[in-house]
Design a protein around this motif. Structure first.
Motif, PDB file in Angstrom:
ATOM      1  N   ASN A  96      -2.816  26.454  12.049  1.00  0.00           N
ATOM      2  CA  ASN A  96      -3.667  27.631  11.905  1.00  0.00           C
ATOM      3  C   ASN A  96      -5.079  27.403  12.440  1.00  0.00           C
ATOM      4  OD1 ASN A  96      -1.580  29.003  10.490  1.00  0.00           O
ATOM      5  ND2 ASN A  96      -2.145  27.895   8.640  1.00  0.00           N
ATOM      6  N   GLY A  97      -5.693  28.506  12.840  1.00  0.00           N
ATOM      7  CA  GLY A  97      -7.087  28.475  13.226  1.00  0.00           C
ATOM      8  C   GLY A  97      -7.958  28.740  12.015  1.00  0.00           C
ATOM      9  N   GLN A  98      -9.180  28.240  12.040  1.00  0.00           N
ATOM     10  CA  GLN A  98     -10.085  28.463  10.932  1.00  0.00           C
ATOM     11  C   GLN A  98     -11.478  28.772  11.459  1.00  0.00           C
ATOM     12  OE1 GLN A  98      -9.702  25.705   7.693  1.00  0.00           O
ATOM     13  NE2 GLN A  98      -7.527  25.393   8.099  1.00  0.00           N
ATOM     14  N   ILE A  99     -12.084  29.772  10.841  1.00  0.00           N
ATOM     15  CA  ILE A  99     -13.470  30.129  11.146  1.00  0.00           C
ATOM     16  C   ILE A  99     -14.195  30.346   9.820  1.00  0.00           C
ATOM     17  CG2 ILE A  99     -12.954  31.151  13.406  1.00  0.00           C
ATOM     18  CD1 ILE A  99     -13.160  33.911  12.133  1.00  0.00           C
ATOM     19  N   ALA A 100     -15.490  30.230   9.843  1.00  0.00           N
ATOM     20  CA  ALA A 100     -16.302  30.466   8.653  1.00  0.00           C
ATOM     21  C   ALA A 100     -17.114  31.741   8.851  1.00  0.00           C
ATOM     22  CB  ALA A 100     -17.227  29.281   8.401  1.00  0.00           C
ATOM     23  N   ILE A 101     -17.205  32.520   7.773  1.00  0.00           N
ATOM     24  CA  ILE A 101     -18.003  33.749   7.807  1.00  0.00           C
ATOM     25  C   ILE A 101     -18.876  33.798   6.559  1.00  0.00           C
ATOM     26  CG2 ILE A 101     -16.371  35.028   9.233  1.00  0.00           C
ATOM     27  CD1 ILE A 101     -15.374  36.444   6.695  1.00  0.00           C
ATOM     28  N   THR A 102     -19.963  34.550   6.650  1.00  0.00           N
ATOM     29  CA  THR A 102     -20.883  34.671   5.517  1.00  0.00           C
ATOM     30  C   THR A 102     -21.490  36.068   5.464  1.00  0.00           C
ATOM     31  OG1 THR A 102     -22.798  33.712   4.411  1.00  0.00           O
ATOM     32  CG2 THR A 102     -22.892  33.814   6.821  1.00  0.00           C
ATOM     33  N   ASP A 103     -21.871  36.444   4.264  1.00  0.00           N
ATOM     34  CA  ASP A 103     -22.647  37.674   4.081  1.00  0.00           C
ATOM     35  C   ASP A 103     -24.093  37.336   3.726  1.00  0.00           C
ATOM     36  OD1 ASP A 103     -22.496  36.805   1.457  1.00  0.00           O
ATOM     37  OD2 ASP A 103     -21.511  38.599   0.688  1.00  0.00           O
ATOM     38  N   GLY A 104     -24.431  36.058   3.821  1.00  0.00           N
ATOM     39  CA  GLY A 104     -25.778  35.591   3.497  1.00  0.00           C
ATOM     40  C   GLY A 104     -25.851  34.937   2.139  1.00  0.00           C
ATOM     41  N   SER A 105     -24.944  35.298   1.243  1.00  0.00           N
ATOM     42  CA  SER A 105     -24.951  34.659  -0.072  1.00  0.00           C
ATOM     43  C   SER A 105     -23.645  33.917  -0.355  1.00  0.00           C
ATOM     44  CB  SER A 105     -25.217  35.692  -1.168  1.00  0.00           C
ATOM     45  OG  SER A 105     -24.210  36.677  -1.173  1.00  0.00           O
ATOM     46  N   SER A 106     -22.546  34.372   0.227  1.00  0.00           N
ATOM     47  CA  SER A 106     -21.251  33.703   0.065  1.00  0.00           C
ATOM     48  C   SER A 106     -20.721  33.292   1.431  1.00  0.00           C
ATOM     49  CB  SER A 106     -20.236  34.647  -0.583  1.00  0.00           C
ATOM     50  OG  SER A 106     -20.649  35.026  -1.864  1.00  0.00           O
ATOM     51  N   VAL A 107     -19.918  32.242   1.420  1.00  0.00           N
ATOM     52  CA  VAL A 107     -19.262  31.776   2.648  1.00  0.00           C
ATOM     53  C   VAL A 107     -17.766  31.757   2.382  1.00  0.00           C
ATOM     54  CG1 VAL A 107     -18.972  29.846   4.258  1.00  0.00           C
ATOM     55  CG2 VAL A 107     -21.240  30.373   3.339  1.00  0.00           C
ATOM     56  N   TRP A 108     -16.996  32.279   3.335  1.00  0.00           N
ATOM     57  CA  TRP A 108     -15.543  32.268   3.244  1.00  0.00           C
ATOM     58  C   TRP A 108     -14.963  31.483   4.411  1.00  0.00           C
ATOM     59  CZ3 TRP A 108     -18.424  36.664   2.474  1.00  0.00           C
ATOM     60  CH2 TRP A 108     -18.311  37.284   1.226  1.00  0.00           C
ATOM     61  N   LEU A 109     -13.886  30.804   4.158  1.00  0.00           N
ATOM     62  CA  LEU A 109     -13.112  30.161   5.197  1.00  0.00           C
ATOM     63  C   LEU A 109     -12.002  31.131   5.565  1.00  0.00           C
ATOM     64  CD1 LEU A 109     -12.525  27.680   6.948  1.00  0.00           C
ATOM     65  CD2 LEU A 109     -11.068  26.845   5.093  1.00  0.00           C
ATOM     66  N   VAL A 110     -11.982  31.554   6.812  1.00  0.00           N
ATOM     67  CA  VAL A 110     -10.963  32.483   7.298  1.00  0.00           C
ATOM     68  C   VAL A 110      -9.869  31.665   7.965  1.00  0.00           C
ATOM     69  CG1 VAL A 110     -10.477  34.430   8.818  1.00  0.00           C
ATOM     70  CG2 VAL A 110     -12.705  34.260   7.672  1.00  0.00           C
ATOM     71  N   ILE A 111      -8.670  31.806   7.462  1.00  0.00           N
ATOM     72  CA  ILE A 111      -7.528  31.098   8.025  1.00  0.00           C
ATOM     73  C   ILE A 111      -6.734  32.096   8.850  1.00  0.00           C
ATOM     74  CG2 ILE A 111      -5.454  29.769   7.518  1.00  0.00           C
ATOM     75  CD1 ILE A 111      -6.998  29.134   4.772  1.00  0.00           C
ATOM     76  N   VAL A 112      -6.711  31.873  10.153  1.00  0.00           N
ATOM     77  CA  VAL A 112      -5.999  32.742  11.089  1.00  0.00           C
ATOM     78  C   VAL A 112      -4.669  32.065  11.390  1.00  0.00           C
ATOM     79  CG1 VAL A 112      -6.091  33.915  13.315  1.00  0.00           C
ATOM     80  CG2 VAL A 112      -8.219  33.465  12.066  1.00  0.00           C
ATOM     81  N   THR A 113      -3.586  32.696  10.980  1.00  0.00           N
ATOM     82  CA  THR A 113      -2.291  32.050  11.166  1.00  0.00           C
ATOM     83  C   THR A 113      -1.934  31.949  12.644  1.00  0.00           C
ATOM     84  OG1 THR A 113      -0.987  34.087  11.052  1.00  0.00           O
ATOM     85  CG2 THR A 113      -1.450  32.942   8.950  1.00  0.00           C
ATOM     86  N   CYS A 114      -1.080  30.999  12.922  1.00  0.00           N
ATOM     87  CA  CYS A 114      -0.567  30.797  14.275  1.00  0.00           C
ATOM     88  C   CYS A 114       0.034  32.103  14.802  1.00  0.00           C
ATOM     89  CB  CYS A 114       0.473  29.677  14.236  1.00  0.00           C
ATOM     90  SG  CYS A 114       1.398  29.436  15.745  1.00  0.00           S
ATOM     91  N   GLU A 115       0.810  32.782  13.957  1.00  0.00           N
ATOM     92  CA  GLU A 115       1.446  34.042  14.357  1.00  0.00           C
ATOM     93  C   GLU A 115       0.420  35.125  14.657  1.00  0.00           C
ATOM     94  OE1 GLU A 115       4.115  31.487  12.057  1.00  0.00           O
ATOM     95  OE2 GLU A 115       2.163  32.329  11.526  1.00  0.00           O
ATOM     96  N   ALA A 116      -0.673  35.158  13.899  1.00  0.00           N
ATOM     97  CA  ALA A 116      -1.729  36.140  14.149  1.00  0.00           C
ATOM     98  C   ALA A 116      -2.391  35.890  15.499  1.00  0.00           C
ATOM     99  CB  ALA A 116      -2.766  36.103  13.036  1.00  0.00           C
ATOM    100  N   MET A 117      -2.671  34.616  15.808  1.00  0.00           N
ATOM    101  CA  MET A 117      -3.267  34.308  17.109  1.00  0.00           C
ATOM    102  C   MET A 117      -2.337  34.725  18.243  1.00  0.00           C
ATOM    103  SD  MET A 117      -5.353  30.725  16.848  1.00  0.00           S
ATOM    104  CE  MET A 117      -4.361  29.878  15.631  1.00  0.00           C
ATOM    105  N   LYS A 118      -1.052  34.439  18.091  1.00  0.00           N
ATOM    106  CA  LYS A 118      -0.091  34.788  19.135  1.00  0.00           C
ATOM    107  C   LYS A 118       0.042  36.297  19.301  1.00  0.00           C
ATOM    108  CE  LYS A 118       2.745  30.625  18.884  1.00  0.00           C
ATOM    109  NZ  LYS A 118       4.078  30.078  18.534  1.00  0.00           N
ATOM    110  N   ALA A 119      -0.107  37.056  18.209  1.00  0.00           N
ATOM    111  CA  ALA A 119       0.043  38.511  18.262  1.00  0.00           C
ATOM    112  C   ALA A 119      -1.205  39.226  18.768  1.00  0.00           C
ATOM    113  CB  ALA A 119       0.399  39.046  16.875  1.00  0.00           C
ATOM    114  N   THR A 120      -2.313  38.507  18.898  1.00  0.00           N
ATOM    115  CA  THR A 120      -3.585  39.134  19.257  1.00  0.00           C
ATOM    116  C   THR A 120      -3.585  39.706  20.670  1.00  0.00           C
ATOM    117  OG1 THR A 120      -4.756  37.682  17.738  1.00  0.00           O
ATOM    118  CG2 THR A 120      -6.073  38.741  19.444  1.00  0.00           C
ATOM    119  N   ALA A 121      -3.016  38.984  21.609  1.00  0.00           N
ATOM    120  CA  ALA A 121      -3.040  39.433  23.005  1.00  0.00           C
ATOM    121  C   ALA A 121      -1.897  38.755  23.760  1.00  0.00           C
ATOM    122  CB  ALA A 121      -4.376  39.081  23.658  1.00  0.00           C
TER     123      ALA A 121
END
Length: 107
Positions: free
Chosen positions: A20-45
């Motif tokens: 899986n792919g992973q990215i980090a996102i924030t709203d300025g007070s919280s941070v989330w680890l976004v896990i992008v599944t292999c299948e999601a990446m393949k379905a993107t384009a």
């Protein structure tokens, strides 16, 4: 949706961990680890591909999908998943809107 805090990408930089792919996102007070599944990446384009290049290229798209999941309360312990169904859902709704507008054109 007034009053919503902007969710943006943050450190660490996107990376691939196992399948899986992973990215980090924030709203300025919280941070989330976004896990992008292999299948999601393949379905993107086309062509279907799971790569760091695709993860980085579509990071903002995945961020937006993750933000929608967070707003629906689908985050767990600071993690939010972006699955193939998340990627395909907007396409399905666009297709349905396109079909219904064609039907209206025929009336």
């Amino acid at each position: 949706m007034q009053g919503e805090t902007e969710i943006r990408l943050c450190e660490p930089a996107p990376f691939i961990y196992f399948e899986n792919g992973q990215i980090a996102i924030t709203d300025g007070s919280s941070v989330w680890l976004v896990i992008v599944t292999c299948e999601a990446m393949k379905a993107t384009a086309a062509p279907p591909e799971k790569s760091l290049r695709r993860l980085v290229r579509y990071a903002e798209y995945y961020r937006d999908l993750a933000a929608a999941n967070i707003r629906r309360g689908e985050d767990v312990d600071g993690k939010v998943w972006v699955r193939e169904s998340d990627v395909l859902a907007p396409r399905a709704s666009r297709g349905a809107m396109h079909q219904s507008s064609r039907a209206l054109d025929n009336v």
